[in-house]
Structure formats: C-alpha cells, structure tokens
Design a protein around this motif. Sequence first.
Motif, PDB file in Angstrom:
ATOM      1  N   THR A 173      -2.729  -4.456  20.730  1.00  0.00           N
ATOM      2  CA  THR A 173      -1.754  -3.598  20.043  1.00  0.00           C
ATOM      3  C   THR A 173      -0.464  -4.325  19.693  1.00  0.00           C
ATOM      4  O   THR A 173       0.470  -3.702  19.185  1.00  0.00           O
ATOM      5  CB  THR A 173      -1.422  -2.369  20.900  1.00  0.00           C
ATOM      6  OG1 THR A 173      -0.928  -2.794  22.176  1.00  0.00           O
ATOM      7  CG2 THR A 173      -2.654  -1.486  21.092  1.00  0.00           C
ATOM      8  N   HIS A 174      -0.388  -5.625  19.983  1.00  0.00           N
ATOM      9  CA  HIS A 174       0.785  -6.396  19.563  1.00  0.00           C
ATOM     10  C   HIS A 174       0.399  -7.849  19.357  1.00  0.00           C
ATOM     11  O   HIS A 174      -0.300  -8.443  20.187  1.00  0.00           O
ATOM     12  CB  HIS A 174       1.907  -6.318  20.598  1.00  0.00           C
ATOM     13  CG  HIS A 174       3.157  -7.014  20.151  1.00  0.00           C
ATOM     14  ND1 HIS A 174       4.021  -6.448  19.238  1.00  0.00           N
ATOM     15  CD2 HIS A 174       3.669  -8.241  20.451  1.00  0.00           C
ATOM     16  CE1 HIS A 174       5.030  -7.270  19.018  1.00  0.00           C
ATOM     17  NE2 HIS A 174       4.823  -8.377  19.729  1.00  0.00           N
ATOM     18  N   ASP A 175       0.867  -8.424  18.235  1.00  0.00           N
ATOM     19  CA  ASP A 175       0.535  -9.800  17.889  1.00  0.00           C
ATOM     20  C   ASP A 175       1.621 -10.736  18.419  1.00  0.00           C
ATOM     21  O   ASP A 175       2.664 -10.927  17.790  1.00  0.00           O
ATOM     22  CB  ASP A 175       0.406  -9.941  16.373  1.00  0.00           C
ATOM     23  CG  ASP A 175      -0.019 -11.346  15.958  1.00  0.00           C
ATOM     24  OD1 ASP A 175      -0.323 -12.157  16.862  1.00  0.00           O
ATOM     25  OD2 ASP A 175      -0.051 -11.614  14.749  1.00  0.00           O
ATOM     26  N   ASN A 190       8.673  -9.070  13.700  1.00  0.00           N
ATOM     27  CA  ASN A 190       7.716  -8.806  14.773  1.00  0.00           C
ATOM     28  C   ASN A 190       8.372  -8.918  16.149  1.00  0.00           C
ATOM     29  O   ASN A 190       8.040  -8.172  17.069  1.00  0.00           O
ATOM     30  CB  ASN A 190       6.536  -9.771  14.684  1.00  0.00           C
ATOM     31  CG  ASN A 190       5.379  -9.347  15.568  1.00  0.00           C
ATOM     32  OD1 ASN A 190       4.829  -8.263  15.415  1.00  0.00           O
ATOM     33  ND2 ASN A 190       5.014 -10.196  16.517  1.00  0.00           N
ATOM     34  N   GLU A 247       8.695  -5.895  18.924  1.00  0.00           N
ATOM     35  CA  GLU A 247       8.388  -6.002  20.354  1.00  0.00           C
ATOM     36  C   GLU A 247       9.504  -5.360  21.190  1.00  0.00           C
ATOM     37  O   GLU A 247       9.239  -4.640  22.157  1.00  0.00           O
ATOM     38  CB  GLU A 247       8.215  -7.465  20.752  1.00  0.00           C
ATOM     39  CG  GLU A 247       7.878  -7.678  22.215  1.00  0.00           C
ATOM     40  CD  GLU A 247       7.755  -9.146  22.563  1.00  0.00           C
ATOM     41  OE1 GLU A 247       7.469  -9.447  23.742  1.00  0.00           O
ATOM     42  OE2 GLU A 247       7.956 -10.001  21.678  1.00  0.00           O
ATOM     43  N   LYS A 300       9.223  -1.608  20.942  1.00  0.00           N
ATOM     44  CA  LYS A 300       8.125  -1.069  21.743  1.00  0.00           C
ATOM     45  C   LYS A 300       8.502  -0.951  23.216  1.00  0.00           C
ATOM     46  O   LYS A 300       8.269   0.078  23.857  1.00  0.00           O
ATOM     47  CB  LYS A 300       6.872  -1.942  21.591  1.00  0.00           C
ATOM     48  CG  LYS A 300       6.174  -1.821  20.257  1.00  0.00           C
ATOM     49  CD  LYS A 300       4.968  -2.745  20.190  1.00  0.00           C
ATOM     50  CE  LYS A 300       4.229  -2.583  18.864  1.00  0.00           C
ATOM     51  NZ  LYS A 300       3.083  -3.515  18.776  1.00  0.00           N
TER      52      LYS A 300
END
Length: 226
Positions: free
Chosen positions: A112-114, A122, A126, A129
């Motif tokens: 669910t996260h790159d 990005n 993070e 999130k």
Amino acid sequence: MSTTNKEGVIYTRVSSNKQANDGNGLDGQYSACLRYAAENNINVIKTIVDPGYSGKSSDRPGLDELYDFLDSRSNEIYVIADAIDRYSRSSKYYHYFKDDLAAKGGILRSPTHDFTNTEPANIFLEQIKIGFAEFERLSNNIRVNSRMRERIRAGYWVFRPPVGMLFEDKILIPDNINSPLIKKIFEDFGNGKYSSYEAVRKSKEARLLKNLKTNNPYQLGNSFIK
C-alpha cells in the motif's frame, strides 16, 4: 550487503486481543503481504506477528523479535507490512523505527506504499499516512474514553470486575463466594486490625479467596488496599 536473493520477512499486527483471537486483520494482512512478495520475487523466510499490541508504542515483542532476527543476519532483508501503520501509529516512533530498521539492514516494503519512490510528493504522502494513523488513534481514544465515562455516569461498571464481584446482565453484583470474605477484610481494615498490606494478604480471609474461573487461590494485587 547484498539483496540479490531477495529474502523477506512479513510483519503483521493488530491492536486488540479480540482481533488476534478472532483472526480479524492478521490473516488479511498476511495474505496481502504474501501476494506482494510473490509479485516482487521475494522469498518469505519468516513471519512475525504482534497480536494485541497497540501501534502507539515501540515496546512490542514482535519488534524485538524482528530486531534480533536482523541482528543475526549478514545480508539485508525486506520487511513487508500490509500498511505503514502496522509498523507504528505514532509519527515519532515511526521515524525511530525506520532509522533502527535501516541500521540493522531492514528494507521497508508494503503493497500500500511505494518506498522506492523518492519523489517529494510520495515522501509527503508517507507523512500524511502516518499522521492520519496517529490522528485516528488519538481520536478513537477520545471516543472510547467518552463512551466509558457516559456508561459510568449511567451506573455501569466498564472495567474488569474486582475480586468478589461479577457481571450479570451487564450489572456488577456480589459473587456470594469471595464477596463475604472481601467485606470482612475491609471491615477489619477499617477497624484497625491490619497495620500493613502484607498483614491483609496473610489474613485468613485473603487465603480463602479463590479464582472462580480456575478454582485456584486468588492472589490479591498491590492496589487492593491503598
């Protein structure tokens, strides 16, 4: 250190014992992580579970196991979790965790996260999130505490039954087994019979108390008389 073999560890966590006992969340997390590992040619060699531990704290046996495992290795290894809030639901501890993990050769991965995307957007995502996970946790604490206070005001007992009492139809009532003994202990304490907590523990009544679930002798806690 080399990641040529692409080995990985799956980490799963739920915050309540009920979720852990029911399997709610743990199985789904594991399945998502296993699928991610297969899609990325990562060989899963270990699974670590933290059942019933809140993400607000870094004091978790699963994390200790993970750190010990990483310390035992000479190569880097992928650490896969279903979502970044499984690692932590505290923005402060999350960043400590990332630093500790990197120092021990752990490489974070999640379906669910790159983590490989180092674009500013990005990295900002993070932070959003983990910040939202912390906000949700703190807000939930406020809701739970508010509901507990309202139930207390309504005359309900929202904690575990104290020794000598039990729940019946959500109402706290004497168990009629330990309760007469507890009553006698408090009466004697109020009349000055006991000069210390240790004297209470050694009393005849205290030694007759028993755990109604196991039928074993009941050990009074340190907070019984303060």
